[in-house]
Design a protein around this motif. Structure first.
Motif, short mmCIF file in Angstrom:
data_model
loop_
_atom_site.label_atom_id
_atom_site.label_comp_id
_atom_site.label_asym_id
_atom_site.label_seq_id
_atom_site.Cartn_x
_atom_site.Cartn_y
_atom_site.Cartn_z
N ALA A 24 0.76 -0.92 0.21
CA ALA A 24 -0.04 0.06 -0.21
C ALA A 24 1.13 0.77 -0.20
O ALA A 24 0.44 2.25 -1.04
CB ALA A 24 -0.64 0.04 1.08
N VAL A 25 1.70 1.08 1.18
CA VAL A 25 2.64 2.48 0.82
C VAL A 25 3.47 2.64 -0.41
O VAL A 25 3.76 3.53 -0.92
CB VAL A 25 3.92 1.99 2.12
CG1 VAL A 25 5.61 3.17 2.06
CG2 VAL A 25 2.92 2.52 3.37
N GLU A 26 3.83 1.32 -0.70
CA GLU A 26 4.73 2.09 -2.60
C GLU A 26 3.57 1.98 -4.03
O GLU A 26 4.21 2.80 -4.34
CB GLU A 26 5.19 -0.28 -2.43
CG GLU A 26 5.51 0.40 -3.78
CD GLU A 26 6.29 -1.03 -4.65
OE1 GLU A 26 7.06 -1.39 -5.71
OE2 GLU A 26 5.97 -2.48 -3.46
N ALA A 27 2.47 1.86 -3.67
CA ALA A 27 1.23 2.46 -4.35
C ALA A 27 1.61 3.87 -4.20
O ALA A 27 0.97 4.83 -5.19
CB ALA A 27 -0.17 1.91 -3.93
N GLY A 60 6.99 -3.88 7.58
CA GLY A 60 6.42 -4.02 6.35
C GLY A 60 7.32 -2.77 5.65
O GLY A 60 7.68 -2.32 4.14
N LEU A 61 8.08 -1.33 6.64
CA LEU A 61 8.30 -0.69 6.28
C LEU A 61 10.20 -0.78 5.59
O LEU A 61 11.24 -0.21 5.37
CB LEU A 61 8.47 0.51 7.05
CG LEU A 61 7.17 1.49 7.60
CD1 LEU A 61 7.25 2.40 8.23
CD2 LEU A 61 6.72 1.80 6.43
N ALA A 62 10.36 -2.01 6.37
CA ALA A 62 12.33 -2.12 6.82
C ALA A 62 11.96 -2.72 5.28
O ALA A 62 13.24 -2.96 4.47
CB ALA A 62 11.68 -3.74 7.78
N MET A 63 11.03 -3.28 4.69
CA MET A 63 11.18 -4.14 3.28
C MET A 63 11.61 -3.35 2.06
O MET A 63 12.18 -3.39 1.55
CB MET A 63 10.12 -5.46 2.99
CG MET A 63 9.84 -6.66 2.07
SD MET A 63 9.55 -5.21 0.41
CE MET A 63 7.83 -5.76 0.41
N LEU A 64 10.19 -2.56 2.52
CA LEU A 64 11.42 -0.64 1.28
C LEU A 64 12.59 -0.48 1.71
O LEU A 64 12.49 0.40 0.40
CB LEU A 64 9.72 -0.05 1.75
CG LEU A 64 7.96 -0.18 1.52
CD1 LEU A 64 6.79 0.98 1.54
CD2 LEU A 64 8.07 -0.96 0.02
N ALA A 65 12.29 -0.17 2.76
CA ALA A 65 13.89 0.72 2.79
C ALA A 65 14.83 -0.55 2.36
O ALA A 65 16.36 -0.09 1.95
CB ALA A 65 13.76 0.62 4.49
N GLU A 66 15.34 -1.78 2.71
CA GLU A 66 15.56 -2.35 1.98
C GLU A 66 15.84 -2.91 -0.46
O GLU A 66 16.41 -2.94 0.20
CB GLU A 66 15.69 -4.07 2.14
CG GLU A 66 15.79 -4.40 3.44
CD GLU A 66 15.35 -6.45 4.03
OE1 GLU A 66 14.73 -6.55 2.82
OE2 GLU A 66 15.46 -6.09 4.62
N ARG A 67 14.47 -2.24 -0.40
CA ARG A 67 14.28 -1.90 -1.94
C ARG A 67 14.78 -0.47 -2.39
O ARG A 67 14.63 -0.45 -3.86
CB ARG A 67 13.10 -2.76 -1.91
CG ARG A 67 12.70 -3.66 -1.99
CD ARG A 67 11.03 -4.17 -2.36
NE ARG A 67 10.45 -3.65 -3.17
CZ ARG A 67 9.85 -3.78 -3.99
NH1 ARG A 67 8.32 -3.79 -3.54
NH2 ARG A 67 9.66 -2.21 -4.78
N GLY A 68 15.25 0.13 -1.40
CA GLY A 68 15.54 1.31 -1.96
C GLY A 68 14.34 2.97 -1.98
O GLY A 68 14.80 3.30 -2.54
N LEU A 69 12.78 2.16 -1.53
CA LEU A 69 11.75 2.80 -1.46
C LEU A 69 12.19 4.38 -0.33
O LEU A 69 11.08 4.89 -1.02
CB LEU A 69 10.52 2.44 -1.76
CG LEU A 69 10.76 1.33 -3.10
CD1 LEU A 69 9.72 0.43 -3.33
CD2 LEU A 69 10.74 2.62 -4.37
N VAL A 70 12.29 4.08 0.41
CA VAL A 70 12.45 5.01 1.91
C VAL A 70 13.43 4.57 2.69
O VAL A 70 14.04 3.77 2.72
CB VAL A 70 11.15 4.17 2.43
CG1 VAL A 70 9.42 4.35 1.94
CG2 VAL A 70 11.19 3.06 3.01
#
Length: 246
Positions: A24-27, A60-70
């Motif tokens: 949802a955050v990625e969207a 969930g945010l940690a996963m986005l951080a690993e991908r460089g989005l946040v």
């Protein structure tokens, strides 16, 4: 032990719970509802939005951080990563000038400085004898407060005695050099590789361990061709776009 409703939901949904938060955050990011540099809602608000606990949100945010989005910054919150900075590498590569061209505020910070004997690799890079005294500095370079690179830079002594103090005061190596009478310098060589960031580098760069960093090993010389600087910089790979200039 009492189990809360959120804990029951987390256990029931497992992977789906934190993945729902991340998706949802990625969207929100890809749709433009959240723009580069925007601060995400606090974990408590996101937990309420998705009906989960803060641990699930954090995962969930940690996963986005690993991908460089946040990017999570301690004490400030979680932010959408900014667009990559176009970073040209040429005969005269100056961090402050590069940042000024793209409208970013540049600042170098001195992490540590010490006088040590040159190892074999640094001695060869600087054209000095192994074991000769050098000034070794660890620095962080930021653009608009966001860390772009973490560097180890070595200079021959006694020529550069006190350079670390000038750098700490000015936040710029070019300005620090001028304090020692070096008005200009140029790049002799550049070597670029890549690898995963180790925990220490990740902490300095505000990234999740395992993110890719670009390793730029360079040697600079003064206008007489004398080697004055050997640097190994670790750039966050998805925060810069390197270009080679001739």
């Amino acid at each position: 032990m009492t189990i809360t409703r959120d804990q029951v939901l987390d256990r029931a949904l497992g992977l789906a719970a934190w993945r729902q938060v991340a998706d949802a955050v990625e969207a929100d990011i890809t749709s433009g509802r959240l723009k580069p540099g925007d601060r995400l809602a606090p974990e408590s608000q996101l937990a309420e939005r998705f009906g989960v606990n803060r641990h699930t949100v954090r995962r969930g945010l940690a996963m986005l951080a690993e991908r460089g989005l946040v990017r999570a910054t301690q004490g400030s919150g979680t932010f959408v990563e900014t667009a990559p900075v176009v970073y040209p590498i040429g005969l005269k590569t100056r961090f402050s000038e590069v940042m000024a061209k793209v409208g970013r505020e540049a600042r170098g910070e001195l992490v540590s400085a010490e006088h040590v004997p040159a190892d074999k690799g640094i001695a060869e890079a600087l054209g000095i004898e192994k074991g000769s005294p050098i000034l070794q500095m660890h620095t962080i370079y930021r653009a608009d407060g966001v860390p772009l690179s973490f560097a180890r830079t070595c200079f021959p002594l006694p020529r550069f005695l006190g350079l670390d103090q000038h750098f700490a005061a000015k936040g710029s190596l070019t300005k620090a050099y001028k304090k020692l009478g070096i008005e200009d310098y140029k790049r002799l060589s550049t070597r670029i590789t890549a690898r995963m960031a180790d925990p220490a580098e990740a902490a300095q760069l505000d990234i999740a361990p395992g993110r890719v960093v670009l390793i730029i090993s360079s040697i600079n010389v003064d206008l007489e061709g004398v080697r004055i600087q050997a640097t190994q910089s670790r750039f966050v790979a998805d925060r810069v776009e390197l270009t080679i200039e001739r």
